[in-house]
Write an enzyme that holds these catalytic residues in place. Structure first.
Site, PDB file in Angstrom:
ATOM      1  N   TYR A   1       0.730  -1.226  -0.081  1.00 53.76           N
ATOM      2  CA  TYR A   1      -0.049  -0.023  -0.166  1.00 53.76           C
ATOM      3  C   TYR A   1       0.771   1.338   0.123  1.00 53.76           C
ATOM      4  O   TYR A   1       0.602   2.314  -0.858  1.00 53.76           O
ATOM      5  CB  TYR A   1      -0.850   0.127   1.111  1.00 53.76           C
ATOM      6  CG  TYR A   1      -2.122   1.056   1.385  1.00 53.76           C
ATOM      7  CD1 TYR A   1      -3.052   0.974   0.489  1.00 53.76           C
ATOM      8  CD2 TYR A   1      -1.984   1.887   2.380  1.00 53.76           C
ATOM      9  CE1 TYR A   1      -4.062   1.887   0.391  1.00 53.76           C
ATOM     10  CE2 TYR A   1      -3.025   2.907   2.203  1.00 53.76           C
ATOM     11  CZ  TYR A   1      -4.056   3.098   1.314  1.00 53.76           C
ATOM     12  OH  TYR A   1      -5.084   3.773   1.456  1.00 53.76           O
TER      13      TYR A   1
ATOM     14  N   LYS B   1       0.795   4.009  -3.080  1.00 50.10           N
ATOM     15  CA  LYS B   1       0.534   5.315  -2.966  1.00 50.10           C
ATOM     16  C   LYS B   1       1.803   6.449  -3.086  1.00 50.10           C
ATOM     17  O   LYS B   1       1.572   7.446  -3.566  1.00 50.10           O
ATOM     18  CB  LYS B   1       0.083   5.667  -1.385  1.00 50.10           C
ATOM     19  CG  LYS B   1      -1.355   4.638  -1.196  1.00 50.10           C
ATOM     20  CD  LYS B   1      -2.232   5.154  -2.268  1.00 50.10           C
ATOM     21  CE  LYS B   1      -3.558   4.782  -1.717  1.00 50.10           C
ATOM     22  NZ  LYS B   1      -4.762   5.011  -2.773  1.00 50.10           N
TER      23      LYS B   1
END
Length: 238
Positions: free
Chosen positions: A150, A154
């Site tokens: 993640y 991002k």
């Protein structure tokens, strides 16, 4: 009337963004994929409130499907505002993470950004006005245990936004990132409130309306000179 596409508009944060942009006078296209019915409900709510909205369903990780869906959208003219909000998480320590866990998270955020944004750029450039906002996370800045996939996905949005902002600055198009921390109604729903209280200096999660308000500012005329920026909305995190 300017048109805005919000990916992941069927979710709590995306829905709040859609409603706020409609209140700002934009014609909102609410995107969903597995939650296509929820996307249509958000669009219907906007219409019943006097705004203009449509819904659309496609998988942002599928390049061909995204291109085909957006070609149909562009038949009615350029999309001036793009909010890349779609994202997923599939947590676990990297030592035990499967490739599918890695790929799924990266596909939605990173490949999804390309698949949605790239087809919309030339019409936006020709209109010489546009706003692109990527929804990221403070995890993309700070990192977090159990979220290497993640954080990587991002953080990639941060670099992409900064580079694209340089490419488009002379065309009247801004590109920015919003990096929330914990958000009530979003992924923070699975987090113990005591953890949020102990972690966040402001002792609470953000509301979806606070995230939507930041998006509304970045896509407004007032933010015409703001580009290539990462705005952390973390109550002191990030």
């Amino acid at each position: 009337m300017r048109r805005a596409l919000v990916t992941g508009g069927s979710g709590a944060i995306g829905g709040a963004i859609c409603r706020r942009l409609a209140q700002c006078g934009l014609h909102v296209i609410v995107h969903g994929n597995t939650n296509a019915e929820r996307a249509e409900r958000v669009a219907d709510e906007i219409r019943r409130s006097g705004g203009r909205a449509d819904s659309i369903a496609f998988d942002v990780t599928d390049h061909e499907a995204s291109t085909d869906a957006l070609a149909r959208v562009l038949e009615a003219g350029a999309i001036q505002v793009v909010v890349n909000n779609a994202g997923v998480h599939d947590d676990g320590p990297l030592a035990g993470m499967t490739f599918e866990q890695w790929r799924r998270v990266v596909d939605v955020s990173t490949h999804g950004f390309f698949n949605v944004t790239q087809p919309l750029l030339m019409p936006m450039i020709r209109s010489r006005w546009g706003r692109i906002v990527n929804l990221s996370s403070v995890v993309g800045v700070t990192g977090n245990r159990g979220q290497v996939n993640y954080a990587a996905a991002k953080a990639a949005l941060h670099g992409a936004a900064k580079a694209l902002a340089l490419e488009l600055a002379s065309r009247g198009i801004t590109v920015n990132v919003i990096a929330p921390g914990f958000v009530a109604g979003g992924m923070a729903e699975t987090i113990d409130p005591a953890v949020i209280g102990a972690t966040v200096p402001m002792k609470r999660a953000a509301t979806t309306d606070e995230i939507a308000g930041a998006v509304a500012y970045l896509v407004s005329d007032e933010a015409a000179y703001v580009t290539g920026q990462i705005l952390a909305i973390g109550g002191g995190l990030g």
